[in-house]
Structures are given as structure tokens and as C-alpha cells.
Design an enzyme around this catalytic site. Structure first.
Site, PDB file in Angstrom:
ATOM      1  N   GLU A  41       0.842  -1.198   0.000  1.00  0.00           N
ATOM      2  CA  GLU A  41       0.000   0.000   0.000  1.00  0.00           C
ATOM      3  C   GLU A  41       0.874   1.242   0.000  1.00  0.00           C
ATOM      4  O   GLU A  41       1.784   1.370   0.831  1.00  0.00           O
ATOM      5  CB  GLU A  41      -0.926  -0.004   1.225  1.00  0.00           C
ATOM      6  CG  GLU A  41      -1.694   1.286   1.471  1.00  0.00           C
ATOM      7  CD  GLU A  41      -2.552   1.717   0.281  1.00  0.00           C
ATOM      8  OE1 GLU A  41      -2.444   2.896  -0.108  1.00  0.00           O
ATOM      9  OE2 GLU A  41      -3.314   0.892  -0.254  1.00  0.00           O
ATOM     10  N   GLY A  46      -6.391   0.687   4.621  1.00  0.00           N
ATOM     11  CA  GLY A  46      -7.809   1.049   4.715  1.00  0.00           C
ATOM     12  C   GLY A  46      -8.283   1.814   3.499  1.00  0.00           C
ATOM     13  O   GLY A  46      -9.475   1.844   3.200  1.00  0.00           O
ATOM     14  N   LYS A  58     -19.564   9.978   6.386  1.00  0.00           N
ATOM     15  CA  LYS A  58     -20.720   9.649   7.218  1.00  0.00           C
ATOM     16  C   LYS A  58     -20.620  10.313   8.588  1.00  0.00           C
ATOM     17  O   LYS A  58     -21.631  10.660   9.199  1.00  0.00           O
ATOM     18  CB  LYS A  58     -20.862   8.134   7.362  1.00  0.00           C
ATOM     19  CG  LYS A  58     -21.551   7.474   6.177  1.00  0.00           C
ATOM     20  CD  LYS A  58     -20.937   7.885   4.868  1.00  0.00           C
ATOM     21  CE  LYS A  58     -21.493   7.268   3.638  1.00  0.00           C
ATOM     22  NZ  LYS A  58     -20.808   7.756   2.418  1.00  0.00           N
ATOM     23  N   THR A 145      -6.045  -1.573  -6.600  1.00  0.00           N
ATOM     24  CA  THR A 145      -5.504  -0.222  -6.441  1.00  0.00           C
ATOM     25  C   THR A 145      -6.558   0.883  -6.320  1.00  0.00           C
ATOM     26  O   THR A 145      -6.216   2.050  -6.217  1.00  0.00           O
ATOM     27  CB  THR A 145      -4.542   0.106  -7.598  1.00  0.00           C
ATOM     28  OG1 THR A 145      -5.086  -0.361  -8.837  1.00  0.00           O
ATOM     29  CG2 THR A 145      -3.199  -0.578  -7.386  1.00  0.00           C
ATOM     30  N   GLY A 146      -7.843   0.527  -6.329  1.00  0.00           N
ATOM     31  CA  GLY A 146      -8.874   1.491  -5.980  1.00  0.00           C
ATOM     32  C   GLY A 146      -9.198   2.540  -7.031  1.00  0.00           C
ATOM     33  O   GLY A 146      -9.016   2.315  -8.230  1.00  0.00           O
ATOM     34  N   LEU A 316     -18.316   0.407  -4.589  1.00  0.00           N
ATOM     35  CA  LEU A 316     -18.732   0.387  -3.188  1.00  0.00           C
ATOM     36  C   LEU A 316     -17.698  -0.360  -2.374  1.00  0.00           C
ATOM     37  O   LEU A 316     -17.199  -1.412  -2.801  1.00  0.00           O
ATOM     38  CB  LEU A 316     -20.092  -0.306  -3.042  1.00  0.00           C
ATOM     39  CG  LEU A 316     -21.264   0.334  -3.791  1.00  0.00           C
ATOM     40  CD1 LEU A 316     -22.470  -0.597  -3.782  1.00  0.00           C
ATOM     41  CD2 LEU A 316     -21.625   1.677  -3.154  1.00  0.00           C
ATOM     42  N   HIS A 442     -42.468  -4.272  16.902  1.00  0.00           N
ATOM     43  CA  HIS A 442     -43.231  -3.014  16.943  1.00  0.00           C
ATOM     44  C   HIS A 442     -42.835  -2.219  18.181  1.00  0.00           C
ATOM     45  O   HIS A 442     -42.696  -2.786  19.250  1.00  0.00           O
ATOM     46  CB  HIS A 442     -44.725  -3.329  16.987  1.00  0.00           C
ATOM     47  CG  HIS A 442     -45.592  -2.114  17.121  1.00  0.00           C
ATOM     48  ND1 HIS A 442     -45.858  -1.277  16.073  1.00  0.00           N
ATOM     49  CD2 HIS A 442     -46.232  -1.589  18.206  1.00  0.00           C
ATOM     50  CE1 HIS A 442     -46.643  -0.296  16.480  1.00  0.00           C
ATOM     51  NE2 HIS A 442     -46.880  -0.465  17.779  1.00  0.00           N
TER      52      HIS A 442
END
Length: 465
Positions: A41, A46, A58, A145-146, A316, A442
């Protein structure tokens, strides 16, 4: 053949180029299966998702949600006042979330005894990757490699007035105003977060509707809610040019209309990060920068696999993750079942949230014929927990006539948390009557899924048939 000065390393069962969701998942699963692994990497373990994508975005959206709840607390009889948005504090919270997850992931890789290599790797042979003059030979190679933030021809990012999502995540302020170029997932998420934090936002989208990859009913509901929230958008309006001004940017769109704001966020999608990796030089079959792979994620070269955003399809993190597990098991000879792309759940974390899995109504009609498709929209107005949360939206089911449910499309607060059961329903090819037998607690929003299937099974209770 080794380059002069390079050192020949041990041979590994698996050499992985890229330590994002797809790469590290391959590494962890492969070591579980007793394979020796080298993971390479160039940035941080990550990848984009953890450091510049899913997680920090997020966190920013959650901060915006808290801001909105504070503003609206009076409606619940709670006296509260939003004094200010402290972006230094928001960023500290966001960075803390990332740091904790990063530390945990580093621990997992270390514990698994993966040979972790920091540096830029290049595929120098069909069975070898070179990093800093060191060659790592693998009986199997996995390319992971994204991706990177794309722009448009002639539209240069300066990181200040014209920015991409990675720049937006490190801003030290909330922009007073912003133009978001692109109404896909990244664009609408940032528009939603910035509006919640106090910015004036306008989305510009060349396609006829926002989130155009979703079912049209979802787009209509999102656009309706964005109007109520005061998020401006212009659809069917391709971008033409941007000019920098003393106060920010001036954007011209199709038809000659101009918009001005403090900054322009370019959110026109992500491209495969495959340049200068040695793929083409080694004969890997490519298309528009993507690595082509078959249903078993094999490239055209023997024992060379590809996972994640460099493979055409949904970009994704969880897709790359499950592909990584698949490839590790494939290499280990477990013969895993191929991944069905349409069965991968999708969530857009706007307010309201969008969650979907399976195919749209239009896709179902194309596949099965218009007369062989049934749909049902269950409005969240009949769901007690959704009323408590003061959210609007629906659960839409798409089924093959007299057959299983093939698509579930949801919009409303927290709908992303319901997509797990939706994924089980679609992937296990459940019939509405079978889901109708299940008991949903419920009061929960999860009941909406149950009620929708009750209705499609011909026995609606809190809904009209």
C-alpha cells in the site's frame, strides 16, 4: 528478470497491490486459509473508504444530523439552541472516528502475520510486484488499487475554490455557499451534509434526475424532500465552464444560466486508479482504465485477479470487501459461489437516506416483460416509528409476477439500517408470502418492510391494497 540493484524476495502465495477494502479483505481471509501474503500500500491501510470516503463522510453527515435535530428540537417540546458550528470540533470528532478504526485495522493485519509493505508498487511481471527496488513474487497476484476523484475535461481542481470530495472533508469551515457538480451519491451526500451545517447549496446534474441510478420513484421523493429542505438543484443541465471570482466561483451551465458560490465541489464520479501501475505493460486487458475480469474475478493473465473499484461495476467499499474474500477463497480452492452484482446492497446517506438492493421496476420489466412484474409502494406515513422520527418516504417492492421479490427500494430516515433484511429477501429469492410470515418488532421502521410484503402478499393491514 530482476532489475539491476533489486533484491529477490521470498515467494508468497498471494501478493496484493493495494490495501483498501478489497486488498485488506483478501489479505485477512487468505491468511485465515493458511496462505502466505504480502500486502502493498502506497498510502494508508484502509484506503479511500476509511480515510477519505465512506467513514469521514458519514461522520460529517452525522454531525449535520445532530445540528438539524438541535434546530428542530422545539417541535418535540425540547428547548434547545444551535449556537454555532465549530468545524475544528467537527473535524476532531471525524478524525477520531477514522483514527480508531485505522488503529484497529493495523492490529488485525499485524496479528494475521501479513507481510505489510509501504510504498508504491508496480506490476513488473505477471507474477511479481516491485516496491522501492524490492521484488515481491506471488504464486497469485491480486490487483486492488482502488479509485480517484474524477473531473471533467478542462475543469482543473485547485483544492481551494474548485475541490473534490477529499478536499471537502478537510475544510476548516462550513462554506457559506457551494455549487455541487454531480447529483449522484457523492454529490447529494455532501449537499445534504453542508445544508445541515448551514451552507446554501445548489446541485447541478446533467442527467434528468438526481440519483439517476436509483428507481425513478426514489429520485422523485429525494427531490421533493430536498426542495422542502431548501437544497437547490438543476437537473438536465450539463456543466459548461467555471470562472474564479474574488469571492469564489461563477459556474455556467447549459442554456447560459450562471450560478455563483464560495466554492465548486466536483462530484462527477470516481475513476479507476490504474495509471502507472504496470498493468498494460504486462498485458492486462483494460477498458477505459478499468481492469476487465470474469465472474471469478480472474484477469486474462493466469493467477492474476482484480477486485474493487478497478473492476467495472458498483464502486462500493463492501463490494470490494466481499470480492476480496471471494478471491482468497478462490485461490485456496474453496470454489466460492460467484457474486451477483445486483444483489449488493446500496445506501446513500442523505437526509432522507436511500437504500436499495436488487433491480428497479424498469429493469425488471425489461428482464421479465411488463406484464410479468408487480410492484407495491408502502408509505412510511403508516409506520409508527417513522412518524415518531418525523420522516417521510416509502418502501417499494418489485417482484416477478407469481415469483420472488427481485428489488427493494427504500427512502426515509435511517432506511440504510433496513437494507440488511432487504438483501436477504432479494438474494434468497423470497416470495412476499414467505416474508409476510416473519414477525417484525413493533414499533420499528423494520415493520415497514413487513407491512409492504403483507400488502404484496394480498393481506394489507396498515396499508391499502
Amino acid at each position: 528478470m530482476t532489475r539491476p540493484g533489486a533484491i529477490v524476495s521470498d515467494i508468497f502465495d498471494v501478493v496484493i497491490l493495494g490495501g483498501g477494502s478489497g486488498g485488506y479483505a483478501t489479505a485477512l481471509r487468505a491468511t485465515q486459509l493458511g496462505l502466505s501474503v504480502a500486502l502493498i500500500e502506497k498510502d494508508k491501510l484502509g484506503g479511500t473508504c476509511l480515510h477519505r470516503g465512506c467513514i469521514p463522510t458519514k461522520a460529517l453527515l452525522h454531525a449535520g444530523e445532530v445540528a438539524d435535530q438541535t434546530r428542530e428540537a422545539g417541535h418535540l417540546g425540547i428547548k434547545a439552541e444551535l449556537i454555532e458550528i465549530d468545524m475544528a470540533g467537527v473535524n476532531a470528532y471525524k478524525d477520531g472516528v477514522v483514527a480508531g478504526l485505522y488503529k484497529g485495522l493495523q492490529g488485525l493485519i499485524k496479528h494475521a502475520k501479513v507481510t505489510y509493505v509501504e510504498g508504491t508498487g508496480t506490476l513488473v511481471a505477471p507474477n511479481a510486484v516491485e516496491v522501492n527496488g524490492q521484488r515481491y513474487t506471488g504464486r497469485n497476484i491480486v490487483l486492488a488499487t482502488g479509485s480517484y476523484s474524477k473531473s471533467l475535461p478542462g475543469l482543473e481542481l485547485d483544492g481551494e475554490k474548485v475541490i473534490a470530495s477529499e478536499h471537502a472533508l478537510v475544510l476548516d469551515r462550513v462554506p457559506t455557499s457551494a455549487i455541487v457538480l454531480g447529483g449522484g451519491v457523492i454529490g447529494v451526500e455532501f449537499a445534504s451534509a453542508w445544508k445541515s451545517l448551514g451552507a446554501d447549496v445548489t446541485i447541478v446534474e446533467a442527467l434528468p434526475r438526481l440519483v439517476a441510478a436509483e428507481d425513478p420513484d426514489i429520485s422523485k421523493q429525494l427531490e421533493r424532500t430536498f426542495r422542502k429542505r431548501g437544497i437547490n438543484f438543476k437537473v438536465g443541465k450539463p456543466f459548461e465552464k467555471v470562472e474564479k471570482t474574488d469571492n469564489g466561483v461563477k459556474v455556467t451551465i447549459a442554456g447560459g444560466d450562471t450560478l455563483e458560490a464560495e466554492l465548486l465541489l466536483v462530484a462527477v464520479g470516481r475513476g479507476p486508479a490504474t495509471a502507472n501501475c504496470g498493468y498494460e505493460a504486462q498485458g492486462i486487458t483494460m477498458e477505459r482504465g478499468f481492469v476487465l475480469a470474469d465472474e471469478r474475478l480472474r484477469t486474462n493473465l493466469p493467477n492474476v485477479y482484480a477486485v474493487g473499484d478497478i473492476v467495472p461495476g458498483l464502486q462500493l467499499a463492501h463490494r470490494g470487501f466481499v470480492q476480496g474474500i471471494f478471491v482468497a477463497e478462490e485461490i485456496a480452492g474453496l470454489n466460492p459461489a460467484p457474486i451477483v452484482e445486483s444483489g449488493i446492497p446500496r445506501v446513500t446517506y442523505t437526509d432522507p437516506e436511500i437504500a436499495s438492493v436488487g433491480i428497479t421496476e424498469a429493469q425488471a420489466k425489461e428482464k421479465f416483460g411488463a406484464d410479468n412484474v408487480e410492484t407495491y409502494n408502502y408509505n412510511l406515513g403508516g409506520n409508527g416509528k417513522s412518524k415518531i422520527l418525523n420522516t417521510q418516504g416509502f418502501v417499494k417492492l418489485v417482484r416477478q409476477k407469481d415469483g420472488p421479490v427481485v428489488g427493494i427500494h427504500m427512502i426515509g430516515a435511517r432506511m440504510g439500517e433496513q437494507v440488511g433484511e432487504a438483501a436477504l429477501i432479494v438474494n434468497w429469492e423470497a416470495f412476499p408470502a414467505e416474508v409476510a410470515q416473519l414477525i417484525h418488532a413493533h414499533p420499528t421502521q423494520n415493520e415497514a418492510l413487513g407491512e409492504a410484503h403483507l400488502a404484496l402478499a394480498g393481506k394489507p393491514l396498515h396499508a391499502h391494497n
